[in-house]
Design an enzyme around this catalytic site. Structure first.
Site, PDB file in Angstrom:
ATOM      1  N   HIS A   8      -0.124  20.788  -6.974  1.00  0.00           N
ATOM      2  CA  HIS A   8       0.889  21.840  -6.891  1.00  0.00           C
ATOM      3  C   HIS A   8       1.189  22.274  -5.445  1.00  0.00           C
ATOM      4  CE1 HIS A   8       0.409  22.576 -11.260  1.00  0.00           C
ATOM      5  NE2 HIS A   8      -0.885  22.505 -11.052  1.00  0.00           N
TER       6      HIS A   8
HETATM    7  O1  RIB Z   1      -0.644  27.051 -11.097  1.00  0.00           O
HETATM    8  C1  RIB Z   1      -1.068  26.285  -9.992  1.00  0.00           C
HETATM    9  C2  RIB Z   1      -1.493  27.185  -8.866  1.00  0.00           C
HETATM   10  O2  RIB Z   1      -2.636  27.936  -9.242  1.00  0.00           O
HETATM   11  C3  RIB Z   1      -1.941  26.415  -7.606  1.00  0.00           C
HETATM   12  O3  RIB Z   1      -1.661  27.192  -6.465  1.00  0.00           O
HETATM   13  C4  RIB Z   1      -3.424  26.296  -7.772  1.00  0.00           C
HETATM   14  O4  RIB Z   1      -4.115  26.188  -6.519  1.00  0.00           O
HETATM   15  C5  RIB Z   1      -3.736  27.595  -8.418  1.00  0.00           C
HETATM   16  O5  RIB Z   1      -3.868  28.569  -7.383  1.00  0.00           O
END
Ligand code: RIB
Ligand code: CA
Length: 312
Positions: free
Chosen positions: A240
């Site tokens: 992500h």
């Molecule tokens: O939903 C994904 C996010 O939540 C990313 O930033 C991961 O590191 C968690 O923080």
């Protein structure tokens, strides 16, 4: 080449670590500092992880500043199942030799913005608590923020429930402050980040770089990959946070739409949802965000592989 001045805000975490390695290995980015928030793990662990990653893979003295240990008004929720007890899965790094900056996260960002000759891009990839506190306590610095390129939210899906993504689930009130702030937002939500997955083949390519960064990322992806493949529709694990950094480096690989995005802080079933108004007849003058929806995954993976090759 003109470098992009950036401050990242992280809750290191596995994908936060990959995003940091990508940013620190990119000649296009001038990483002015990194601030830390609780999220994937408690602040003590996200801070330790961030110091470790920046110290080991960073090229010099990149400041790391300690931020919020809990959301604005709620208790901290974190889920050790995804990023592990350490927050970095089974990956390990030498103990960090650097110490946190003498200023806390909010004052570090404020001072850096005030002293900068140019506008700075903020790249928050965890709960938005630090950024919200900055905007509430020091609204005058908004003029020195070029834009906020964040990982969080989702126009069409959540990962904590049908509609809410983790970073906004942890601190929905902070997210509302940020989206309502008037600062330009680039939202790298689940719509795009769930398309940024690394398959086992990709992870083996990263490992085959043979660098310390490649070994670290491949090891960190281990439990993360299993979690995604066993619990989602994906044939790999979503990286992500690295998508937010990729937007800075290659926006041409990303499909996006302008929208007016509001964050729900009162819903029972929709708390923390990013409600994205894409309607053609909306009042476009109220648009506050560029919502990213798709990415060229192959190019994204090549970028991660090359970042591991060029990092130490
Ligand atoms: O939903 C994904 C996010 O939540 C990313 O930033 C991961 O590191 C968690 O923080
Ligand atoms: Ca994160």
């Amino acid at each position: 080449m003109k470098k992009i001045p950036v401050i990242m805000d992280v809750d290191t975490g596995i994908d936060d670590a990959v995003a940091l390695i990508l940013a620190m290995s990119s000649p296009q980015i001038d990483l002015k500092g990194v601030t830390v928030v609780a999220g994937n793990q408690i602040l003590e662990k996200t801070l330790y992880n961030t110091l470790s990653v920046v110290d080991y893979f960073g090229s010099g003295n990149i400041p790391v500043a300690k931020g919020a240990s809990k959301p604005l008004v709620r208790d901290l929720y974190f889920d050790a199942a995804t990023h592990g007890e350490s927050g970095l899965g089974t990956a390990q790094l030498p103990p960090p030799q650097i110490k946190p900056h003498h200023l806390d996260a909010v004052d570090f960002i404020r001072e850096t913005l005030e002293n900068s000759q140019e506008k700075i891009t903020l790249v928050p990839v965890g709960p938005l608590t630090n950024i919200a506190l900055l905007l509430m306590c020091y609204p005058h610095v908004k003029d020195k923020i070029d834009k906020i390129v964040m990982m969080g939210g989702g126009a069409f899906e959540g990962n904590m429930n049908a509609v809410c993504e983790f970073n906004l689930f942890v601190d929905p009130e902070a997210a509302q402050v940020v989206f309502d702030s008037g600062v330009e937002i680039v939202m790298c939500g689940l719509d795009i980040t769930m398309k940024s997955y690394t398959t086992m083949e990709d992870i083996l390519r990263i490992k085959a770089t043979g660098t310390a960064a490649g070994e670290f990322c491949a090891e960190a992806f281990g439990v993360y990959y299993d979690r995604y493949v066993n619990n989602s529709r994906l044939p790999g694990c979503a990286v992500h946070d690295a998508v937010a950094v990729t937007y800075l480096l290659h926006p041409e690989w990303i499909t996006s739409k302008r929208a007016n995005v509001k964050v729900d802080i009162e819903g029972t079933e929709t708390l923390g949802q990013t409600v994205c108004d894409f309607r053609e007849n909306r009042i476009k003058a109220l648009d506050n965000a560029t919502v990213c929806l798709d990415i060229d995954r192959e190019k994204f993976i090549d970028l991660l592989v090359n970042a591991c090759k060029s990092c130490k």
